[in-house]
Design an enzyme around this catalytic site. Structure first.
Site, PDB file in Angstrom:
ATOM      1  N   ILE A   1       0.825  -1.204   0.000  1.00 50.38           N
ATOM      2  CA  ILE A   1       0.000   0.000   0.000  1.00 50.38           C
ATOM      3  C   ILE A   1       0.859   1.254   0.000  1.00 50.38           C
ATOM      4  CG2 ILE A   1      -1.675   1.331   1.330  1.00 50.38           C
ATOM      5  CD1 ILE A   1      -2.909  -1.289   2.224  1.00 50.38           C
ATOM      6  N   GLY A   2       1.843   1.329   0.872  1.00 49.34           N
ATOM      7  CA  GLY A   2       2.673   2.526   0.915  1.00 49.34           C
ATOM      8  C   GLY A   2       3.556   2.541   2.133  1.00 49.34           C
TER       9      GLY A   2
ATOM     10  N   GLY B   1       4.349   4.409   5.629  1.00 49.87           N
ATOM     11  CA  GLY B   1       3.807   5.270   6.662  1.00 49.87           C
ATOM     12  C   GLY B   1       4.895   5.810   7.561  1.00 49.87           C
ATOM     13  N   GLY B   2       4.510   6.655   8.494  1.00 45.97           N
ATOM     14  CA  GLY B   2       5.485   7.252   9.396  1.00 45.97           C
ATOM     15  C   GLY B   2       6.182   6.242  10.280  1.00 45.97           C
ATOM     16  N   MET B   3       5.508   5.127  10.568  1.00 48.15           N
ATOM     17  CA  MET B   3       6.080   4.120  11.451  1.00 48.15           C
ATOM     18  C   MET B   3       6.446   2.837  10.720  1.00 48.15           C
ATOM     19  SD  MET B   3       6.526   5.068  14.559  1.00 48.15           S
ATOM     20  CE  MET B   3       6.568   3.488  15.417  1.00 48.15           C
TER      21      MET B   3
ATOM     22  N   VAL C   1       3.308  -0.392   4.866  1.00 48.49           N
ATOM     23  CA  VAL C   1       1.927  -0.835   4.995  1.00 48.49           C
ATOM     24  C   VAL C   1       1.595  -1.744   3.816  1.00 48.49           C
ATOM     25  CG1 VAL C   1      -0.479  -0.138   5.278  1.00 48.49           C
ATOM     26  CG2 VAL C   1       1.354   1.348   6.117  1.00 48.49           C
TER      27      VAL C   1
ATOM     28  N   LYS D   1       0.424  -3.005   8.997  1.00 48.35           N
ATOM     29  CA  LYS D   1       1.527  -2.062   9.160  1.00 48.35           C
ATOM     30  C   LYS D   1       2.689  -2.798   9.817  1.00 48.35           C
ATOM     31  CE  LYS D   1       0.792   2.157  10.498  1.00 48.35           C
ATOM     32  NZ  LYS D   1       0.512   3.346  11.329  1.00 48.35           N
TER      33      LYS D   1
ATOM     34  N   ASP E   1      -0.673  14.450  14.406  1.00 46.05           N
ATOM     35  CA  ASP E   1      -0.138  14.347  13.047  1.00 46.05           C
ATOM     36  C   ASP E   1      -1.281  14.343  12.035  1.00 46.05           C
ATOM     37  OD1 ASP E   1       1.840  14.243  11.134  1.00 46.05           O
ATOM     38  OD2 ASP E   1       2.002  12.050  11.164  1.00 46.05           O
TER      39      ASP E   1
END
Length: 504
Positions: free
Chosen positions: A94-95, A97-99, A102, A117, A210
Site C-alpha cells: 500500500i505505501g 507510513g510514518g512508522m 503498509v 503495518k 499528526d
C-alpha cells in the site's frame, strides 16, 4: 558454483514453493501460453529476454484467474516465497507510513481483507518498539466510524505488525493530487467527518498530533476516516508517551505550539492541523509551500498563508472565516473543539446515511443528505465574490502571529506519504514494490541459489538423490566356523610345503 535459473524457472519454483500456485494451475497456465504462442506463430523462447516475455504471459493468466495478485507475482518472479505474516496472506504493497511499511492482506481462514503495518527492522530500537506497541494499544481502544479500526497485532520472528481495517479508496492528499482542488461541498464533507473522528479521540483523552491529508482516508462513496492515531499523546499522562517533549508531525501542518512547546500541546493543535488540511483540500496548496522543514516551522510561528480566495475565488467570507478560526496562531482565539468544527462546516457538508450518522447525532449534529440540500442556500454560491480585490502580497486575516523562534526541542518531522495504514493507493513510479522484511530464521530459496541444467532447461532440475546405502547379507555362525577351520588347514599345509621346499 551453479548457474542461476532462467526467469521462467525461477518464477515456477517460487510459485510452487510458496503454495500460492498448484502444479495443476501452473501447467494449465503454461499450456494456454503454448497454445497462444503456437497460434501466433511465435518461436520457442531461447534467450532470457524471451523467457521473461513468457513469464509476463503466465503472470497475466494467473492474475486473470485470481490465483495470485500483481504484487505477489512481482515477488515470486524475484524468487521470493515468503508472503505471509502470521495468519495473514500479503496481497499488495500500500505505501510507506510514518512508522513503517503498509501492506494489504487477507486472513487465511476468515478471508477478511485488512491492512498490515510492519515496523521496519532497522527501526526496531527500544523507542520505536515502544511507540509501535503504544499505537497498537491505542487503536485497539478506539471504536468510531470516522477512525481506522484496529483488528489484530502480532509478531513473527523479529517482525512486529499491526492489522487494521482496510479502507478502499485513497487518501485526501492523493485525491487532491489526482483530481485537483476539491469543491466546497466535497472538502467540507471530508474534513467534517475527520473532525468527528478527532472529536471522539479527544473525548477519549487522546491527541493525534499528526493530522494531515495523507492521514485522512476517503472511500469511493465519500466516507472519511482518520488513520495513524498511534502518534497521539495522552492529554493527562504525558510522562507515559515516549515521544513527549519532541516536535512530532509533518512540517506543512504543524501547529505553532507543537513547534514552540511540544510537551504542552492540547486538542487545539489538531484543530490547527485540520485547518491546514482544509486549506490544502480547498486550494490544492499547502499553507506554506517551498523551503525546508525548519523554514516551514518558522513561518507557522510568524507568518500567515495566502488568502485561500487567491486559489478558490468562489469561497465566501463566512467560509474563509472558518479556516482562519481553525488556523489561529493564538490557541485562545482558535476554535476550541473538533465538534465545533463539525458544526461550523455543516452548512456546506453532506454525508451519505451510514453508521456515522447515528454517532454524529449523539453530538447533536445532523448533516443533511446531498439530495435534501437546497442549492439556493449554498453559501459558496453567494454573489458579489468578483468584487473582492486580492493583491499579490495580501496576507489574510489570521492574527496573533507572535514572536516566532526556531524549534529548540528534538525534531522528529516526517515527510507526507501518499498512503497510510488502511488506504488503498496505487503504486506510482518505476521502483518495484518492496518485499516483506526478512525475518531471522526465515528460509526461502533466493533466485541466485537456484540451479539449472542448460541441456534440459525446460523443466526444473530435481536435486540429486542421496547416496544409496548398501546392506550386506548376514553370515551364520556355522559358516563362520567352517571358514576359520579351512583357513587354518590351508595355512598349515602351505607352511609345511614351504618347509619341505627349503629343506628345513
Amino acid at each position: 558454483m551453479s548457474a542461476p535459473l532462467p526467469p521462467d524457472l525461477v518464477f515456477r519454483e517460487a510459485a510452487l514453493l510458496s503454495e500460492l500456485v498448484s502444479e495443476t494451475q501452473w501447467r494449465a497456465a503454461v499450456s494456454e501460453v503454448k497454445r497462444d504462442r503456437k497460434a501466433a506463430g511465435t518461436p520457442p523462447p531461447v534467450s532470457d529476454d524471451d523467457r521473461s516475455v513468457v513469464c509476463d504471459e503466465i503472470e497475466t493468466i494467473l492474475i486473470r484467474d485470481e490465483i495470485i495478485t500483481p504484487y505477489q507475482a512481482t515477488q515470486l518472479r524475484a524468487g521470493r516465497t515468503k508472503l505471509t505474516l502470521g495468519p495473514y496472506l500479503v496481497t499488495e504493497f500500500i505505501g510507506q507510513g510514518g512508522m513503517g511499511q503498509v501492506f494489504g492482506g487477507v486472513h487465511e481462514i476468515m478471508g477478511r481483507r485488512c491492512a498490515i503495518k510492519v515496523l521496519p527492522l532497522d527501526k526496531s530500537d527500544e523507542l520505536a518498539r515502544e511507540s509501535f506497541n503504544r499505537e497498537i494499544r491505542l487503536q485497539a481502544s478506539l471504536d468510531c466510524p470516522y477512525l481506522v479500526r484496529a483488528f489484530d497485532a502480532g509478531r513473527e520472528g523479529s517482525v512486529h505488525f499491526l492489522v487494521t481495517e482496510y479502507v478502499p479508496g485513497t487518501d485526501l492528499r492523493q485525491l487532491v493530487k489526482d483530481s485537483g482542488r476539491l469543491s466546497v461541498q466535497q472538502a467540507s464533507s471530508i474534513v467534517a467527518q475527520a473532525a468527528a473522528g478527532i472529536a471522539y479521540a479527544h473525548e477519549s483523552g487522546l491527541i493525534h498530533r499528526d493530522i494531515k491529508p495523507a492521514n485522512i482516508l476517503v472511500t469511493p462513496d465519500g466516507h472519511a476516516k482518520v488513520a495513524d492515531v498511534g502518534l497521539a499523546a495522552l492529554m493527562f499522562v504525558p510522562d507515559d508517551d515516549p515521544r513527549a517533549g519532541k516536535v512530532v508531525g509533518t512540517a506543512d501542518y504543524l501547529s505553532p505550539e507543537q513547534i514552540r512547546t511540544p510537551d504542552q500541546v492540547g486538542p487545539q493543535c489538531d484543530i490547527y492541523s485540520l485547518g491546514c488540511t482544509l486549506y490544502y483540500a480547498i486550494t490544492g496548496k499547502v499553507p506554506f509551500p517551498g523551503g525546508d522543514s525548519r523554514s516551514k516551522c518558522k513561518r507557522h510561528l510568524t507568518q500567515a498563508p495566502w488568502d485561500p480566495r487567491k486559489y478558490a475565488p468562489e469561497l465566501t467570507e463566512a467560509y474563509v472565516e472558518i479556516i482562519a478560526d481553525m488556523m489561529e496562531k493564538d490557541v485562545r482565539k482558535r476554535i476550541q473543539s473538533a465538534a465545533e468544527v463539525v458544526r461550523r462546516l455543516s452548512p456546506w457538508a453532506s454525508i451519505h446515511p451510514d453508521e456515522g450518522e447515528a454517532w454524529l447525532a449523539e453530538l447533536g449534529i445532523s448533516l443533511p443528505d446531498e439530495e435534501q440540500r437546497p442549492r439556493k442556500n449554498d453559501p459558496s454560491r453567494a454573489v458579489g465574490l468578483n468584487d473582492v480585490s486580492l493583491d499579490d502580497d495580501l496576507s489574510w486575516k489570521t492574527s496573533g502571529a507572535g514572536e516566532g523562534t526556531s524549534p529548540s526541542h528534538p525534531v522528529t518531522l516526517t515527510d507526507e506519504h501518499s498512503a497510510s495504514s488502511g488506504a488503498l493507493s496505487s503504486i506510482t513510479g518505476d521502483a518495484p514494490p518492496p518485499p516483506l522484511p526478512e525475518q531471522h530464521g526465515d528460509r526461502h530459496t533466493p533466485a541466485g541459489d537456484l540451479a539449472y541444467d542448460a541441456a534440459s532447461a525446460s523443466t526444473l532440475v530435481t536435486p540429486p538423490p542421496p547416496p544409496v546405502v548398501s546392506h550386506r547379507p548376514m553370515v551364520s555362525r556355522n559358516v563362520l566356523i567352517t571358514t576359520l577351520i579351512a583357513s587354518l588347514l590351508v595355512g598349515g599345509l602351505a607352511g609345511f610345503t614351504l618347509a619341505v621346499l627349503l629343506k628345513i
